[in-house]
Write an enzyme that holds these catalytic residues in place. Sequence first.
Site, PDB file in Angstrom:
ATOM      1  NE  ARG A   1      -4.456   1.499   1.576  1.00 51.08           N
ATOM      2  CZ  ARG A   1      -4.345   2.016   0.591  1.00 51.08           C
ATOM      3  NH1 ARG A   1      -5.054   2.123  -0.244  1.00 51.08           N
ATOM      4  NH2 ARG A   1      -3.302   2.960   0.318  1.00 51.08           N
TER       5      ARG A   1
ATOM      6  CG  ASP B   1      -5.454   5.501   2.374  1.00 49.43           C
ATOM      7  OD1 ASP B   1      -5.252   5.276   3.685  1.00 49.43           O
ATOM      8  OD2 ASP B   1      -4.296   6.200   2.032  1.00 49.43           O
TER       9      ASP B   1
ATOM     10  CB  CYS C   1      -1.095  -0.064   1.149  1.00 47.79           C
ATOM     11  SG  CYS C   1      -0.312  -0.013   2.906  1.00 47.79           S
TER      12      CYS C   1
HETATM   13  P1  4NP Z   1      -1.845   2.924   3.815  1.00 43.51           P
HETATM   14  O1  4NP Z   1      -2.338   4.125   4.691  1.00 43.51           O
HETATM   15  O2  4NP Z   1      -1.245   3.114   2.615  1.00 43.51           O
HETATM   16  O3  4NP Z   1      -2.835   1.875   4.000  1.00 43.51           O
HETATM   17  O4  4NP Z   1      -0.801   2.366   5.243  1.00 43.51           O
HETATM   18  C1  4NP Z   1      -1.886   5.457   4.657  1.00 43.51           C
HETATM   19  C2  4NP Z   1      -0.996   5.733   5.702  1.00 43.51           C
HETATM   20  C3  4NP Z   1      -0.423   6.660   5.920  1.00 43.51           C
HETATM   21  C4  4NP Z   1      -0.402   7.881   4.902  1.00 43.51           C
HETATM   22  C5  4NP Z   1      -1.298   7.485   3.733  1.00 43.51           C
HETATM   23  C6  4NP Z   1      -1.821   6.444   3.791  1.00 43.51           C
HETATM   24  N1  4NP Z   1       0.229   9.019   5.054  1.00 43.51           N
HETATM   25  O5  4NP Z   1       0.056  10.093   4.312  1.00 43.51           O
HETATM   26  O6  4NP Z   1       0.821   9.184   6.037  1.00 43.51           O
END
Ligand code: 4NP
Length: 138
Positions: free
Chosen positions: A9, A111, A3
């Site tokens: 995720r 997300d 991800c």
């Molecule tokens: P992930 O979610 O891609 O599912 O781990 C996110 C976690 C952090 C961020 C964006 C998406 N961020 O911008 O810090």
Amino acid sequence: MVCLGNICRSPLAEGILQSKLSKDFYIDSAGTAGYHVGELPDERSIKVARFYSIDISNQRSRKFVLQDFDIFDYIYVMDASNYQDIINFARNEDDKSKVHFILEENQNVPDPYYGGENGFENVYKMLDIACNRISEEL
Ligand code: 4NP
């Protein structure tokens, strides 16, 4: 499992798929971005996994690296943005052939980072269904 941040995720996807397969299957997760390298999964992901008796608190965020194309047979991405990032990183057609959307019909796992708790429950359920399919295929 890939991800963006490797804290929401893909740690869930890693934990869920591992729970459905024997230890003969080596499963890991990574992010396309390095914002959270070294961090634990988001506490909301840890909580929803724990509710379903899966412990993901031993995971630490890392960034996807080129060697992942050599180590893994299958690379599952959560959304179209992850897909494009990983495809752009691929060195050749063999690398590209390993990259798949985790959901059928190339749908996105939303997300949940900026949403509430029920976003994580929703993501868990989507990933659980997807991992049932993947474990059967493997
Ligand atoms: P992930 O979610 O891609 O599912 O781990 C996110 C976690 C952090 C961020 C964006 C998406 N961020 O911008 O810090």
